[in-house]
Motif scaffolding. Structure first.
Motif, PDB file in Angstrom:
ATOM      1  N   GLU A  67       0.851  -1.204   0.000  1.00  0.00           N
ATOM      2  CA  GLU A  67       0.000   0.000   0.000  1.00  0.00           C
ATOM      3  C   GLU A  67       0.884   1.251   0.000  1.00  0.00           C
ATOM      4  O   GLU A  67       0.664   2.199  -0.760  1.00  0.00           O
TER       5      GLU A  67
ATOM      6  N   ARG B   8       2.312   1.910  -3.400  1.00  0.00           N
ATOM      7  CA  ARG B   8       1.291   2.450  -4.323  1.00  0.00           C
ATOM      8  C   ARG B   8       1.012   3.916  -4.013  1.00  0.00           C
ATOM      9  O   ARG B   8       0.884   4.738  -4.905  1.00  0.00           O
ATOM     10  N   GLU B   9       0.921   4.252  -2.729  1.00  0.00           N
ATOM     11  CA  GLU B   9       0.546   5.611  -2.330  1.00  0.00           C
ATOM     12  C   GLU B   9       1.662   6.635  -2.569  1.00  0.00           C
ATOM     13  O   GLU B   9       1.409   7.824  -2.602  1.00  0.00           O
TER      14      GLU B   9
ATOM     15  N   CYS C 230       2.567  -3.402  -6.513  1.00  0.00           N
ATOM     16  CA  CYS C 230       2.687  -2.034  -5.987  1.00  0.00           C
ATOM     17  C   CYS C 230       2.320  -0.952  -6.988  1.00  0.00           C
ATOM     18  O   CYS C 230       2.650   0.220  -6.763  1.00  0.00           O
TER      19      CYS C 230
ATOM     20  N   LYS D 290      -4.211   2.234  -7.039  1.00  0.00           N
ATOM     21  CA  LYS D 290      -4.471   2.778  -5.694  1.00  0.00           C
ATOM     22  C   LYS D 290      -5.912   2.537  -5.283  1.00  0.00           C
ATOM     23  O   LYS D 290      -6.797   2.631  -6.112  1.00  0.00           O
TER      24      LYS D 290
END
Ligand code: FAD
Length: 503
Positions: free
Chosen positions: A69, A72-73, A498, A503
């Motif tokens: 996460e 990705r962020e 990823c 997202k």
């Protein structure tokens, strides 16, 4: 509780401010303490710290961040080390890869056997004995997995590269969920207690008064509380680390995303290249006594992989550290505490370790001077040892094509670094003092990558026959080659787990 403090005010919402807010709010978990963070959108953040070292994984674990996460962020990528180009001599290329070199035998370190075989002309390049270096070379990545037992695949040490602004936003979201109150506004006054100069409150432009017991100065280079208010003083290290400016610019990606940072030495400094999922971050760190800003911008722009996405942005800095990172009731974290240039991506780590030290020495309302002095001693030790490692990159060069590099090769260096260099020259030995940050393996790679002469090796190596050592080195190389063969491409791994578009 023994005279606890209650109100914590973090000044600044860059990487330092939000890492501090995230860590403290996780630990305090909404109990007893109030945490407020003041930042000003008008000022903004420095926003260029994008490469890290493996210890950041520990930070993420403590604050409960899920790796995929997080990647990705922040449009993040994985980092297996730093590739150095042109640092020893022009044309040289080596990597400081994370993790181990080879496989240690019972008594003597792996690199000592390698030293002997190198002297005999029978060793392969050092990189071939490192899983991270070979994986980086082939653009491969996967995290270590336990099921691989003793294999190098169980020992892949890595860090992250990410977009600094997204990182600050991501941490802000986490902190606010955990109870941190963000206050937007420009501080234009700082109130001190008449009796002892402790900070009582900061006052914003609109008159809002934010009171606190403990202030954490994350206001960046200006050091709003630690320096502008408390006049703590700054120790200047530009005689050892003379670069004083950077020009930063993002550019388009054109190729596979490489799982490492690159540092390319130019004539009066060096250029970073940090690949992210959506772009590449670049910057030219240079010494203004040897090159003008215009020339430095030309060098930067003519060494990009793809099209520049903006005009280069100038950042001025002075290498060194605050004389005390903790003064009265102010603890400086991040750029407010000092600056070492980013060749080895150590600033975010320094933020992390200062937070951890603050937790160890967390004060009550007595602010015990003995504890504060010990905090400052440990901070100084950490800064100085990292400084020495960074100076080594400059000192140990054989470039005769530029006045800047000649001056670096001839400069006087700290005694602590001279001692490390003398020991290495004698027998390729690295002595790590206390818990200094960089490991023996890190030092060995820079010494070797930048052509440090070594007189001898540990005589105990000769207890093994040359044939046995040869077989041992070859078996390590072979295992590493096979492991890298089965690893996925870095881009394939990112796409699968990823990708920022998911997202
Ligand atoms: P900043 O980002 O400057 O944040 C300061 C904050 O204080 C802002 O929110 C601002 O609004 C607030 N503030 C200041 N004054 C006031 C005021 N009067 N009122 C209200 N708010 C105020 N580190 C790495 O680990 N890896 C790297 O690759 C790396 N590369 C770098 C390259 C360069 C050229 C530079 C200069 C640094 C690099 N760093 C790197 C360091 C890294 O960028 C910093 O450690 C990190 O960004 C932390 O910055 P900070 O939060 O301390 O300060």
């Amino acid at each position: 509780m023994q005279n606890p403090i209650k109100n914590i005010v973090i000044v600044g919402g860059g990487t330092a401010g939000w890492m501090t807010a995230t860590a403290l709010s996780t630990i305090m978990d909404g109990r007893h303490y109030n945490i407020q963070l003041v930042e000003s959108d008008e000022i903004g953040i420095v926003g260029v710290g994008e490469a890290t070292i493996p210890m950041i994984q520990r930070f993420n674990q403590v604050v409960g961040i899920d790796e995929n996460e997080f990647m990705r962020e922040t449009n993040g990528t994985f980092k297996l080390g730093v590739e150095f180009v042109n640092w020893g001599k022009r044309g040289d290329r080596y990597m400081h890869g994370f993790g181990r070199l080879g496989q240690d035998l019972a008594t003597v370190n792996f690199d000592q056997y390698w030293q002997k075989m190198r002297k005999l002309g029978k060793a392969a390049p050092l990189e071939e004995y490192s899983i991270t270096r070979m994986a980086a070379k082939h653009n491969k990545f996967m995290p270590a997995t336990r099921e691989h037992g003793n294999s190098p695949l169980a020992d892949i040490v890595y860090a992250y590269q990410f977009d600094a602004s997204m990182y600050a936003r991501y941490l802000r979201k986490l902190s606010e969920k955990r109870g941190v109150k963000r206050i937007e506004g420009m501080i234009n006054e700082v109130k001190q207690r008449a009796t002892d100069g402790f900070i009582e409150a900061v006052v914003l432009k609109d008159g809002t008064r934010v009171e606190g017991d403990l202030f954490i100065d994350c206001s960046g280079f200006r050091g709003l509380l630690i320096e502008q208010t408390l006049k703590t003083g700054y120790e200047d290290w530009t005689h050892w680390l003379p670069c004083d400016r950077a020009l930063a610019v993002p550019c388009d990606s054109v190729d596979d995303i490489t799982p490492y940072t690159r540092a390319t030495a130019h004539n009066a400094g060096w250029q970073w290249r940090i690949p992210l999922q959506h772009r590449i971050g670049n910057g030219h760190v240079f010494c203004s006594s040897f090159i003008s800003e215009d020339e430095a911008a030309n060098v930067l722009l003519s060494n990009l992989d793809g099209k520049a996405q903006a005009e280069p942005r100038l950042i001025r800095f002075q290498t060194g550290m605050r004389k005390q990172c903790w003064n009265r009731n102010v603890v400086a974290i991040g750029l407010a505490s000092g600056f070492l240039e980013p060749i080895e991506s150590t600033s975010i780590h320094l933020i992390q370790s200062t937070i951890s030290r603050l937790v160890d020495f967390f004060p009550d309302s007595g602010f015990n001077p003995v504890e504060i002095a010990e905090f400052n001693r440990q901070s100084r030790f950490e800064y100085e040892r990292i400084r020495d490692f960074i100076i080594l990159h400059y000192k140990l060069n054989q470039r005769d094509d530029s006045e800047f590099w000649k001056a670096c090769a001839n400069m006087a260096i700290p005694d602590t670094l001279q001692h490390k260099m003398d020991l290495y020259k004698a027998r390729g030995r690295v002595v790590r003092v206390d818990n200094e940050l960089f490991s023996e393996v890190g030092w060995v790679q820079v010494f070797e990558g930048q052509n440090m002469p070594v007189d001898a090796y540990n005589p105990l190596v000769d207890l093994q026959s040359e044939a046995d050592i040869h077989e041992y080195l070859e078996s390590v190389r072979d295992v590493i080659r096979k492991c890298v063969d089965v690893m996925p491409k870095h881009t394939a791994y990112l796409d699968r787990f990823c990708n920022y578009r998911n997202k």
